[in-house]
Design a protein around this motif. Sequence first.
Motif, short mmCIF file in Angstrom:
data_model
loop_
_atom_site.label_atom_id
_atom_site.label_comp_id
_atom_site.label_asym_id
_atom_site.label_seq_id
_atom_site.Cartn_x
_atom_site.Cartn_y
_atom_site.Cartn_z
N ALA B 157 7.71 31.78 16.67
CA ALA B 157 9.03 31.21 16.94
C ALA B 157 10.04 31.69 15.91
O ALA B 157 11.22 31.83 16.20
CB ALA B 157 8.95 29.69 16.93
N ASN B 183 7.92 31.82 22.61
CA ASN B 183 7.52 31.40 21.26
C ASN B 183 6.11 30.82 21.28
O ASN B 183 5.77 30.02 22.14
CB ASN B 183 8.51 30.39 20.71
CG ASN B 183 9.88 31.01 20.47
OD1 ASN B 183 9.96 32.19 20.12
ND2 ASN B 183 10.92 30.26 20.68
N THR B 186 5.56 27.05 21.43
CA THR B 186 5.99 26.53 22.73
C THR B 186 4.92 26.81 23.78
O THR B 186 4.62 25.95 24.62
CB THR B 186 7.32 27.17 23.15
OG1 THR B 186 8.22 27.14 22.04
CG2 THR B 186 7.94 26.42 24.31
N ASP B 213 4.54 28.82 12.04
CA ASP B 213 5.61 28.21 12.83
C ASP B 213 5.38 26.72 12.92
O ASP B 213 4.25 26.27 13.04
CB ASP B 213 5.54 28.69 14.29
CG ASP B 213 6.14 30.06 14.48
OD1 ASP B 213 7.05 30.42 13.73
OD2 ASP B 213 5.67 30.77 15.40
N SER B 215 7.03 23.66 15.45
CA SER B 215 7.99 23.31 16.49
C SER B 215 7.86 21.84 16.81
O SER B 215 6.75 21.31 16.84
CB SER B 215 7.77 24.13 17.76
OG SER B 215 8.21 25.45 17.56
N VAL B 226 12.34 21.85 23.46
CA VAL B 226 12.13 22.14 22.04
C VAL B 226 13.31 21.53 21.28
O VAL B 226 14.47 21.83 21.57
CB VAL B 226 12.06 23.65 21.78
CG1 VAL B 226 11.82 23.93 20.30
CG2 VAL B 226 10.94 24.29 22.61
N THR B 229 12.77 24.13 15.60
CA THR B 229 11.69 25.01 15.21
C THR B 229 12.02 25.61 13.86
O THR B 229 13.18 25.74 13.49
CB THR B 229 11.43 26.07 16.30
OG1 THR B 229 10.18 26.68 16.08
CG2 THR B 229 12.51 27.12 16.34
N ALA B 321 12.33 21.20 9.97
CA ALA B 321 12.35 21.07 11.43
C ALA B 321 12.55 19.60 11.83
O ALA B 321 13.32 19.29 12.73
CB ALA B 321 11.06 21.62 12.03
N ASP B 394 14.02 25.99 25.65
CA ASP B 394 13.74 26.47 24.30
C ASP B 394 15.02 26.62 23.48
O ASP B 394 16.12 26.47 24.02
CB ASP B 394 12.97 27.80 24.35
CG ASP B 394 11.91 27.89 23.25
OD1 ASP B 394 12.11 27.28 22.18
OD2 ASP B 394 10.89 28.56 23.46
N PRO B 397 15.81 30.25 17.07
CA PRO B 397 15.26 29.81 15.79
C PRO B 397 16.21 30.01 14.61
O PRO B 397 16.09 29.31 13.61
CB PRO B 397 14.03 30.71 15.62
CG PRO B 397 14.34 31.94 16.38
CD PRO B 397 15.20 31.52 17.53
N ASN B 416 18.53 26.31 16.36
CA ASN B 416 18.04 25.19 17.16
C ASN B 416 18.99 24.76 18.26
O ASN B 416 18.94 23.62 18.73
CB ASN B 416 17.65 24.00 16.27
CG ASN B 416 16.40 24.29 15.46
OD1 ASN B 416 15.49 24.96 15.96
ND2 ASN B 416 16.35 23.83 14.24
#
Lengths: 177, 622
Positions: B157, B183, B186, B213, B215, B226, B229, B321, B394, B397, B416
Amino acid sequence: MSIDLHKDYFALFELPRSYRIDREALERRYLQLQQQVHPDRHAHLPDAERRRALQWATRVNEGFQTLRRSLARARYLLDLAGVDAALETNTAMSPEFLMEQMEWREAVSEAHQAGDVDELEHLHRRLRSAALTVEDELAVLFDDRPDLDAAAETVRRLMFLEKLDQEIDEALAALES
Amino acid sequence: MALLQLSEPGMSAEPHQHRLAVGIDLGTTNSLVATVRNGISVCLNDADGRAMLPSVVRYLADGGVVVGREAMQAQSIDPRNTITSVKRFMGRGLKDVTHIESTPYDFVDAPGMVRLRTVQGPKSPVEVSAEILKNLRQRAEASLGGELTGAVITVPAYFDDAQRQATKDAAGLAGLNVLRLLNEPTAAAIAYGLDNAAEGVYAVYDLGGGTFDISILRLTRGVFEVLATNGDAALGGDDFDHRLFCWSLDQARIQPPSAQDLRRLLARSREAKELLSHASEAPIVCKLGSGEEVNLTVGRDEFASITDNLVRKTLAPVRKALRDAGLRAEDIKGVVMVGGATRMPHVQKAVADFFGQEPLTNLDPDKVVALGAAKQANALAGNRSADEDWLLLDVIPLSLGLETMGGLAEKVIPRNSTIPVARAQEFTTYKDGQTAMAFHVVQGERELVSDCRSLARFELRGIPPMVAGAARIRVTFQVDADGLLSVAAREMSSGVEASVTVKPSYGLTDDEIAEMLKSGFDHAGDDMGARALREQQVDGERLAEATRHALAADGELLEPAAREKIEGLLGELDAAVAGSDVGKIKQALTALNRGTEDFAAARMDKSIRSALAGQKIDQLEV
C-alpha cells in the motif's frame, strides 16, 4: 453534459439542507451510491462508460467528504447561501480569541519540544471539546436562529481550531518517526 | 473493448462467458498466482504441487533464464547472476537502496532506476520482475487452459507512484493485461472479509519480506472502505535476517565475507529465523571460503532482543494510520496478520499488546493476498455472480501536490483520500506580462520538494499578458480508481489549457519498454504478430456485438442522423475484422469507440438513474 460540481450535495444524499446531519443516513446513502456508480462496477465496459462512472464516483466522494466534516459542511452551507465568508482574507478576530490561540500554540510547541506525547494527546482531547462547543454554536446559527454573518465568523474560528488540530497531529507524527 | 450490454451495474452482461482472470502476489521473497473457480478463490500450483514461487531469477551464461526454486538453489554458487528480493529495487535509484553493502550485486546507477550487472548484461529490476510474472502467467495459462484476459497484481500500500509504475511496466513486459494494481493489505482484507462475512473496523498488519503496510478498513454490508493506510516501503522480514546476519558476524568475530560467504551466512540466518518461530533456539552453522567455520546458537529471546527495534519501527506507522482514521486501538474489532514475517512470535506479541487482542491468523498469511487479488480480478473482469455484491473503496497512500515558491510542496490531495478524487486549486502569475507557468507535480508528506518524489513537470503557455496576480490559473488533479493521477491547468479568462498524465520520472520510458519487449519476444520466440491480430479481432467482434446490443436496447436515445453515423462506423469495423490488417482494425475500433462516446454517456446516466430509481431522479441531474 458535464457534471456540475456545485450541484447540491444535500439533494444527492437525500438529506435536508441543514447543519445538523443524520450521520448514519449520510453513510448509508454514500455506500448505496458508490455501489451503483463506482468505476469498479463498470470496469468491463468501454472507455466512455468508464469515464462517466469515474465522474459520478468522484462527485459522490467529494459530496461525502464535504457533508461529513463539520467545517467543510458549514463552508458549503455558506457557499450555497451565497455568503462570501472571506475565509482566506478576513482574519480579524476578537483579541480574546487570538490570545487564546496563542496560548494553545505555545502549549503545543512546548509539548513538542519536550517530546511529551501524553501532553500532546491531552491537548488534542481539550481541543476536540473546544471544537465541539463551536460546532454547537454553528448548529444554532445555521438551523435554529439563522444568522449567516455570525455563522461565517464562527466558521473562521473553527478554521483556526482545525489548523491547530493539524499542528498537534504533525507534532505527534514527528515525535513518532 | 466493447460497449457491452448494460444490465445491473457491476454484473456481467453475458453471465455464461467466463473470462480468465488471475490475482498475482508479486512478493519480495515469494510470488503466487490465484484465480476464482466456481466462486471460490484458489492458488494455482506448479507442476510439483507448490503454490509459492520463490522470487528468484538466475541469468545463465548461455542466455537462458531460470526462475524460482532452482534459481534459489544456485544463489550461493552464482550470487551475482542470481537475483533475490528484486522488489526492493523497483522504481529505486542507487541512493534509495538500503543495506546495499550486504547484497552481492554489481549495481549500475542508471538514470531513474538501478540496474544489476549480470552475465547477460545490465538488467533493470523491471525486467527481473517480468521474468517472475511471466513464469506465473505461463503457470496460470497452462492450468486454466487459455489466454488470460487480465490480472490484478498486488503492491504494498505504501509503494509510491514510481514503484507502482515499475510494477505495471513489468507486467506489460510479461505479456499481462493489468486490470488493477491492488494494495496488498486491501487484498488480504477482501479475502478475509468475504470468507468470514466480517463487519466492523479491522486493521491489516502486513509484514512482508521487504515492506511493511498497515491498513485500517471498515467493512459494511459488502463495502470495503479503506479509512487509512501507512507503512514503510523499506522494512520487512529481510531486515530481520540481516540483523541476525550482522549479529553472527559479530559473535563469530569474522571480517565482512566474500559474496558467496555472505549469501551462505544470510541463508543460514534466514533459516534460523524461521526455525525460531517453532523452536526456542536455532543453530547457525556455516563453513566459509577461507576455511573458517561459524558455529553459533541463537535463542528466541536473543533474537527478539536484537530485532526489537525493527518491531517497534512498525508501530509508528500503525499509530499514524489510526490517527488519520480518527480511531484508537480499542476501536479495532480484529487484526488480520499478513506476510510470512508475521509468523515470528515476538511480532505477534507486539501486535497483540498494542491492540489489546490476539491477532487473527486463521488464513495462511502467505496466501491471503493472492486469494483476495483473485477475487478482485474476477470482479473486474466482469465475472461476478449475483451473490458477489461487494465493492472496494481504496485511498491514495501519499499526498499529491505542487511545488510552490521557495521549493516548498503544497498539498493538493491529502494522503488517505478515497479514490476516485478530483481537487482544484487556483494559482496566479507573479510577474507582469508573464505568459507561461511551469508546474512540478510531487508526491510525499514532507514540506520540502527535495524530500518528496518528483512525479512530473509540465508547462502552461499562452497566458495573455496581464499584471502580476491578475491571471487565474486553475490546476485540477484527478486520481482515477487505479490511483493514477492526471493534472490539468487552465487559465480562466482565456481558456488556454495544458495537461499531463503522470508517468513518474522513475519509471522506464516507453522506448525502453518497447526495446525490452522486442528483445524478450525475440528470445522467447513468441509469435507476436499473430497474437496481436487475434487480440484485435476479438476486441473488434466484442465491440461490434455490444454496439448492436446497445442500439437495440437504447436506440431511442439517438437522433436518426447520429444513429446512421454509428451504423456506418459499425459496418467499417465489421469489414476490418474480416480482414487481417491489425492497423485497420485498430483504426476502426477507435473510430467506433469515439463515435459512440455521447451515446455511451447517455446510456450510463440512464442506467445509473434507473438503478437509483425510487429516489428523486430529477435531483440527480448531471
